[in-house]
Design an enzyme around this catalytic site. Structure first.
Site, PDB file in Angstrom:
ATOM      1  CG  ASP A  90      43.810  28.480  24.199  1.00 40.17           C
ATOM      2  OD1 ASP A  90      44.469  27.623  24.816  1.00 40.17           O
ATOM      3  OD2 ASP A  90      44.349  29.395  23.537  1.00 40.17           O
ATOM      4  CD  GLU A 119      37.963  58.073  43.422  1.00 40.08           C
ATOM      5  OE1 GLU A 119      37.295  58.061  42.382  1.00 40.08           O
ATOM      6  OE2 GLU A 119      39.076  58.655  43.509  1.00 40.08           O
TER       7      GLU A 119
END
Ligand code: DGJ
Length: 726
Positions: A532, A612
């Protein structure tokens, strides 16, 4: 002047919008308008019908058409003949509950008001103006001061309220919302962002119906379940057109937002601290400050509205050294090791990370006290030398020697019953005398309303930050709160505790972030359970979700993007099969999704193949190069993942010279045309290359006709287009 008062009308003007209120002959403050600029007083739009069972104020005499129950009140209170959802309620010394708020005075000044003890939008004096309108309940002497901060350039109006007891007896506030907003009619949609742990901020859009619709949290935090933000929009509003108003509460505790469509089809929205968990004794002469609500209005659809929120949150909410600067690319050991690590293991991950040019190693949960699982240790913020044999300082030095920075996890607000802290101070935990407390993740919540508790946390954390070269803190919080009882509060003040807890949290955060401005604080609450604008005032980024599955993340990040800028969204590449969903996605897809945020990794790099690792090195390089565009560019949602079968978004440079378009196509299909994606935000007249190709396209073509996306093989395949002006 952004704020003017002429002929009893207040005009609050931003770059593209107008907010208007008027004081009538009875001293009632009406909401007149929030929308596009009109250069006119909008009071002519109001009707005064004689509505049965809608009473009239005494001083209206025989005027049956004047009713608090039908007027578009700017700030509505309980007990005066308005039966709709109210913003304020107060119980007086005689036990009565009524407020009759009449206009008393106003004040306009340059700059943006601040709120003692609470986070608030801030601005230079030249960037903002403040309006204070004082309303007063004559019978009790209670003043309600409505505050408006107008940030003209970013089309933002903030609201917050001060209750001041100017009477001769104490008053108990029962409801003190931050905003009350009237809409002319209720034929609108509203959007809210619901969810759960590991699936936060799922966007839902619904038509308003007669009666009350509401979102809330009673969990003591803003919650995974409902984000404290909503959008009201006209029914034809889209990403690119139409009127919409967003409201984001800058508060991290229990909240409520209600929208009522009344008997006449008008709508009213209120938002603020949840009244069910709130009561405040206001002694004579005292003030109570509500948290702030950030309002913004767009006449050009939801995309523009989001950009306005991104701008205000980035520039006027987030603070500190990392507010606008590049964030370190980090590696976090949580999903790599959980509690099962030692110094050697952490160093092996850090070593790999440094070889791949990752900036910062975060040591997550389990480094302190007796903490081999989540049953014990919280509260004992001293290093666990069983795991880190040479101590924390030695580990930090070794990580720094690898050329990496170091970050540390804390969960300051919690205590395990099996901890030295709890054994020494059982009364520091929230629990109701005579009742067993509710455990969640085996832990209890510390009473942050108490100064000695905050002092203990400050001392423990600041000591570690001072003595070790810690450059990042992850501030976690892993349960919802109940058992609201503080051993330090009198019975008549117990109902103040949920808000006092939040005030205590903010005070501690302010103290620590103020003293260690060079430390990057990342907020977290089981992922995004406290995502928030209040937390963003202290922590410029928040771990977005404990769900690191790239597919699900596209939905979570889509919902998050309506209010919160990508710079605030902590997002990591994790291992496959994904730990939350078991889904397999390519490392390229995971990288693309995580790049739409504050980027990092959360896996054991030692387990990756050479190929990777090569991809990781390329991702790190790419993110470092593109971070300015990702953070500073305008963010566009290019698809609706719920209906379009793909997530697509773009970052467009302010000068429109370049754009990064990214996305994930969810499912491959046989025998189909390639998908077409229309871009946004480019210069219609300019010519652009795509991914360095020879061919050029005009901005207008890319926006009207779009681009053809590559044909994909397999599910959840990412795409990326780098668009550059010729
Ligand atoms: C919840 C967080 O969201 C995770 O990232 C991790 O830090 C765990 N807590 C640790 O307990």
């Amino acid at each position: 002047m952004a704020i003017q008062f002429e002929g009893h009308i207040f005009h609050l003007t931003t770059a593209h919008t107008l907010y208007q209120m008027g004081v009538d002959a009875f001293g009632i403050l009406h909401h007149l308008w929030y929308g596009e600029k009109t250069d006119c007083s909008m009071c002519y739009l109001y009707d005064y019908p004689d509505v049965g069972f809608s009473g009239n104020p005494y001083d209206a005499g025989k005027l049956r058409t004047y009713s608090m129950d039908t007027l578009p009140l700017e700030y509505a209170a309980v007990g005066n003949g308005d039966y709709r959802v109210a913003a304020a309620a107060a119980v007086h010394a005689d036990g009565s509950c009524a407020l009759d708020l009449r206009y008393e005075s106003y004040k306009i000044y340059d700059g943006k008001y601040a709120i003692p003890g609470l986070p608030a939008v801030y601005a230079e004096d030249a960037q903002a103006q403040t309006l204070e309108i004082c309303l007063r309940d004559e019978y009790s002497g209670l003043r309600v001061i409505l505050r408006y901060g107008v940030l003209e350039a970013v089309d933002v109006i903030t609201r917050s309220v001060v209750f001041e007891n100017g009477g001769s007896e104490a008053v108990t506030l029962k409801r003190a919302h931050s905003v009350c907003l009237a809409l002319h009619d209720g034929a609108w949609d509203w959007m809210h962002f619901h969810g759960r742990h590991t699936m936060e901020r799922q966007m839902e859009r619904r038509a308003l119906f007669h009666g009350i619709q509401q979102i809330e949290s009673t969990r003591g935090t803003s919650s995974h379940q409902q984000n404290p933000a909503l959008i009201l929009c006209e029914q034809d509003c889209t990403e690119t057109s139409g009127l919409c108003i967003g409201a984001a509460l800058m508060y991290s505790g229990s909240f409520q937002a209600q929208i009522e469509v009344d008997q006449l089809g008008q709508a009213r929205m209120v938002m603020g601290i949840h009244p069910e968990q709130f009561s405040w004794n206001l002694e004579v002469g005292e003030r109570f400050y509500t948290p702030e609500v950030i309002l913004s209005c767009s006449t050009q659809g939801l995309g523009r509205l989001s950009q306005q929120f991104h701008s205000v949150i980035r520039n006027h909410v987030c603070r500190g050294d990392y507010k606008l600067s590049a964030r370190p690319i980090l590696i976090n050991n949580w999903e790599a090791t959980y509690f099962d690590f030692n110094e050697e293991k952490i160093l092996s991950i850090a070593k790999q990370a440094s070889e791949l040019d990752i900036d910062l190693m975060v040591l997550d949960d389990g480094w302190f006290g007796k903490r081999d699982d989540d049953c014990s240790g919280l509260g004992d913020w001293t290093v666990n030398e069983q795991k880190l044999k040479g101590g924390l300082g030695a580990l930090v030095e070794k990580i720094n020697a690898l050329g990496m920075r170091f970050g540390l996890w804390f969960e300051p607000e919690m205590v395990s019953e099996d901890s030295d802290l709890y054994r020494a101070h059982p009364d520091w935990a929230l629990r109701i005398p005579g009742r067993d407390p509710v455990r969640s993740r085996y832990q209890l919540v510390l009473d942050l309303s108490r100064e000695e508790v905050r002092e203990y946390l400050y001392e423990s954390m600041s000591k570690l930050l001072r003595e070790n070269h810690i450059e990042y803190v992850k501030w976690d919080m892993n349960r919802s709160i109940c058992d609201w009882y503080s051993a330090a509060l009198a019975p008549e003040r117990q109902a103040e505790l949920p808000h006092r807890y939040v005030l205590g949290l903010y005070e501690l955060l302010e103290r620590l972030t103020g003293e260690f401005p060079h430390v990057l604080f990342e907020g977290c609450s089981g992922g995004g359970g406290r995502f928030d604008a209040g937390m963003l005032y202290y922590c410029p980024q928040i771990w977005c979700s404990d769900d690191t599955d790239a597919h699900e993340r596209t939905f979570i990040q889509y919902g998050t993007s309506f209010f919160y800028p990508v710079s605030t969204v902590g997002s990591h590449v994790s291992a496959v099969p994904n730990h939350q969903t078991g889904r397999m996605t390519a490392i390229g897809t995971r990288g693309t999704v995580a790049m739409a945020g504050s980027f990092g990794y959360e896996l054991d790099l030692n387990l990756l193949s050479e190929e990777e690792k090569q991809t990781v090195a390329e991702q790190v390089k790419k993110y470092r190069e593109l971070q300015p565009l990702i953070y500073d560019g305008a963010y566009f949602r290019l698809s609706d993942p719920y209906t379009d079968g793909m997530a697509a978004w773009a970052f467009v440079a302010e000068d429109q010279s370049r754009a990064l378009v990214q996305g994930v196509i969810y499912r491959a299909a046989s025998n189909t045309l390639r998908r077409r994606l229309r871009l946004r935000g480019l210069d219609a007249k300019a010519h652009y290359h795509i991914n360095g190709g020879e061919q050029t396209y005009t901005g207008s073509a890319l926006m009207a006709g779009g681009v053809l996306l590559p044909k994909i093989a397999g599910d959840d395949v990412a795409f990326e287009l780098y668009i550059e002006r010729v």
